[in-house]
Design a protein around this motif. Structure first.
Motif, PDB file in Angstrom:
ATOM      1  N   SER A  25       0.670   6.384  -7.953  1.00 15.22           N
ATOM      2  CA  SER A  25       1.950   5.894  -7.426  1.00 15.22           C
ATOM      3  C   SER A  25       2.244   6.402  -6.019  1.00 15.22           C
ATOM      4  N   ASN A  26       1.481   7.432  -5.558  1.00 15.87           N
ATOM      5  CA  ASN A  26       1.686   7.940  -4.198  1.00 15.87           C
ATOM      6  C   ASN A  26       0.365   8.511  -3.668  1.00 15.87           C
ATOM      7  N   LEU A  27       0.367   8.862  -2.378  1.00 16.09           N
ATOM      8  CA  LEU A  27      -0.870   9.344  -1.750  1.00 16.09           C
ATOM      9  C   LEU A  27      -1.392  10.633  -2.374  1.00 16.09           C
ATOM     10  N   LYS A  28      -0.499  11.506  -2.762  1.00 22.97           N
ATOM     11  CA  LYS A  28      -0.942  12.761  -3.386  1.00 22.97           C
ATOM     12  C   LYS A  28      -1.751  12.462  -4.646  1.00 22.97           C
ATOM     13  N   GLU A  29      -1.256  11.547  -5.456  1.00 19.07           N
ATOM     14  CA  GLU A  29      -1.974  11.177  -6.674  1.00 19.07           C
ATOM     15  C   GLU A  29      -3.320  10.523  -6.351  1.00 19.07           C
ATOM     16  N   VAL A  30      -3.360   9.720  -5.294  1.00 17.77           N
ATOM     17  CA  VAL A  30      -4.619   9.084  -4.893  1.00 17.77           C
ATOM     18  C   VAL A  30      -5.666  10.151  -4.587  1.00 17.77           C
ATOM     19  N   PHE A  31      -5.287  11.145  -3.776  1.00 14.33           N
ATOM     20  CA  PHE A  31      -6.273  12.169  -3.403  1.00 14.33           C
ATOM     21  C   PHE A  31      -6.601  13.092  -4.571  1.00 14.33           C
ATOM     22  N   ASN A  32      -5.682  13.265  -5.504  1.00 15.10           N
ATOM     23  CA  ASN A  32      -6.013  14.014  -6.721  1.00 15.10           C
ATOM     24  C   ASN A  32      -7.055  13.251  -7.538  1.00 15.10           C
ATOM     25  N   GLU A  62      -3.300  -1.003   6.309  1.00 19.17           N
ATOM     26  CA  GLU A  62      -3.455  -1.310   7.730  1.00 19.17           C
ATOM     27  C   GLU A  62      -2.523  -0.536   8.664  1.00 19.17           C
ATOM     28  N   HIS A  63      -1.802   0.446   8.149  1.00 20.14           N
ATOM     29  CA  HIS A  63      -0.946   1.294   8.970  1.00 20.14           C
ATOM     30  C   HIS A  63      -1.546   2.691   9.001  1.00 20.14           C
ATOM     31  N   GLN A  64      -1.771   3.211  10.211  1.00 21.44           N
ATOM     32  CA  GLN A  64      -2.374   4.531  10.326  1.00 21.44           C
ATOM     33  C   GLN A  64      -1.390   5.600   9.881  1.00 21.44           C
ATOM     34  N   ILE A  65      -1.906   6.549   9.112  1.00 23.68           N
ATOM     35  CA  ILE A  65      -1.125   7.695   8.659  1.00 23.68           C
ATOM     36  C   ILE A  65      -1.526   8.869   9.536  1.00 23.68           C
ATOM     37  N   HIS A  66      -0.566   9.435  10.237  1.00 26.10           N
ATOM     38  CA  HIS A  66      -0.869  10.541  11.144  1.00 26.10           C
ATOM     39  C   HIS A  66      -0.720  11.898  10.471  1.00 26.10           C
ATOM     40  N   GLU A  67       0.143  11.966   9.475  1.00 28.88           N
ATOM     41  CA  GLU A  67       0.231  13.190   8.674  1.00 28.88           C
ATOM     42  C   GLU A  67       0.648  12.811   7.267  1.00 28.88           C
ATOM     43  N   ILE A  68       0.109  13.556   6.324  1.00 29.59           N
ATOM     44  CA  ILE A  68       0.332  13.210   4.921  1.00 29.59           C
ATOM     45  C   ILE A  68       1.556  13.922   4.339  1.00 29.59           C
ATOM     46  N   GLY A  69       1.959  15.035   4.967  1.00 30.19           N
ATOM     47  CA  GLY A  69       3.139  15.758   4.479  1.00 30.19           C
ATOM     48  C   GLY A  69       2.980  16.175   3.032  1.00 30.19           C
ATOM     49  N   ASP A  70       3.991  15.869   2.228  1.00 28.90           N
ATOM     50  CA  ASP A  70       3.936  16.244   0.810  1.00 28.90           C
ATOM     51  C   ASP A  70       3.240  15.191  -0.050  1.00 28.90           C
ATOM     52  N   THR A  72       4.125  12.109  -0.789  1.00 33.81           N
ATOM     53  CA  THR A  72       4.960  11.244  -1.624  1.00 33.81           C
ATOM     54  C   THR A  72       5.058   9.812  -1.106  1.00 33.81           C
ATOM     55  N   GLN A  73       4.312   9.479  -0.049  1.00 35.73           N
ATOM     56  CA  GLN A  73       4.320   8.105   0.423  1.00 35.73           C
ATOM     57  C   GLN A  73       3.848   7.202  -0.711  1.00 35.73           C
ATOM     58  N   PRO A  74       4.641   6.188  -1.054  1.00 34.90           N
ATOM     59  CA  PRO A  74       4.271   5.344  -2.190  1.00 34.90           C
ATOM     60  C   PRO A  74       3.068   4.449  -1.893  1.00 34.90           C
ATOM     61  N   VAL A  75       2.304   4.188  -2.921  1.00 35.01           N
ATOM     62  CA  VAL A  75       1.232   3.205  -2.870  1.00 35.01           C
ATOM     63  C   VAL A  75       1.504   2.202  -3.981  1.00 35.01           C
ATOM     64  N   HIS A  76       0.949   1.023  -3.808  1.00 31.39           N
ATOM     65  CA  HIS A  76       1.185  -0.045  -4.775  1.00 31.39           C
ATOM     66  C   HIS A  76      -0.133  -0.453  -5.416  1.00 31.39           C
TER      67      HIS A  76
END
Length: 90
Positions: A25-32, A62-70, A72-76
């Protein structure tokens, strides 16, 4: 499923694959999820402080992420994450 596309430089760390699909549901989960399959990939993308390495491009839909922070950025369900490694040489 979320599609992660790896450059050829990282494919050896992902059992020769250049694509991986996960549910998250978010970038953190993707990398986990990536860590579960290919634990060495994270150290190639992020530095010791968790920042995206200077020579890595990380794109979410298609949008560059410059920092991942915590993270929590949502993914679909149909999100695409593209990892690009800079190539240098002369």
């Amino acid at each position: 499923m979320i599609r992660i596309e790896f450059p050829s430089q990282l494919s050896a760390l992902v059992a020769g694959r250049t694509r991986l699909e996960v549910t998250a549901s978010n970038l953190k989960e993707v990398f986990n999820k990536i860590d579960e399959t290919a634990p060495m990939v994270r150290s190639q993308i992020f530095d010791a402080n968790g920042a995206i390495r200077q020579f890595v491009g990380l794109f979410l839909d298609e949008h560059q992420i410059h920092e991942i922070g915590d993270g929590t950025q949502p993914v679909h369900e149909d999100s695409r994450i593209l990892i690009v490694m800079a190539v240098a040489g002369g």
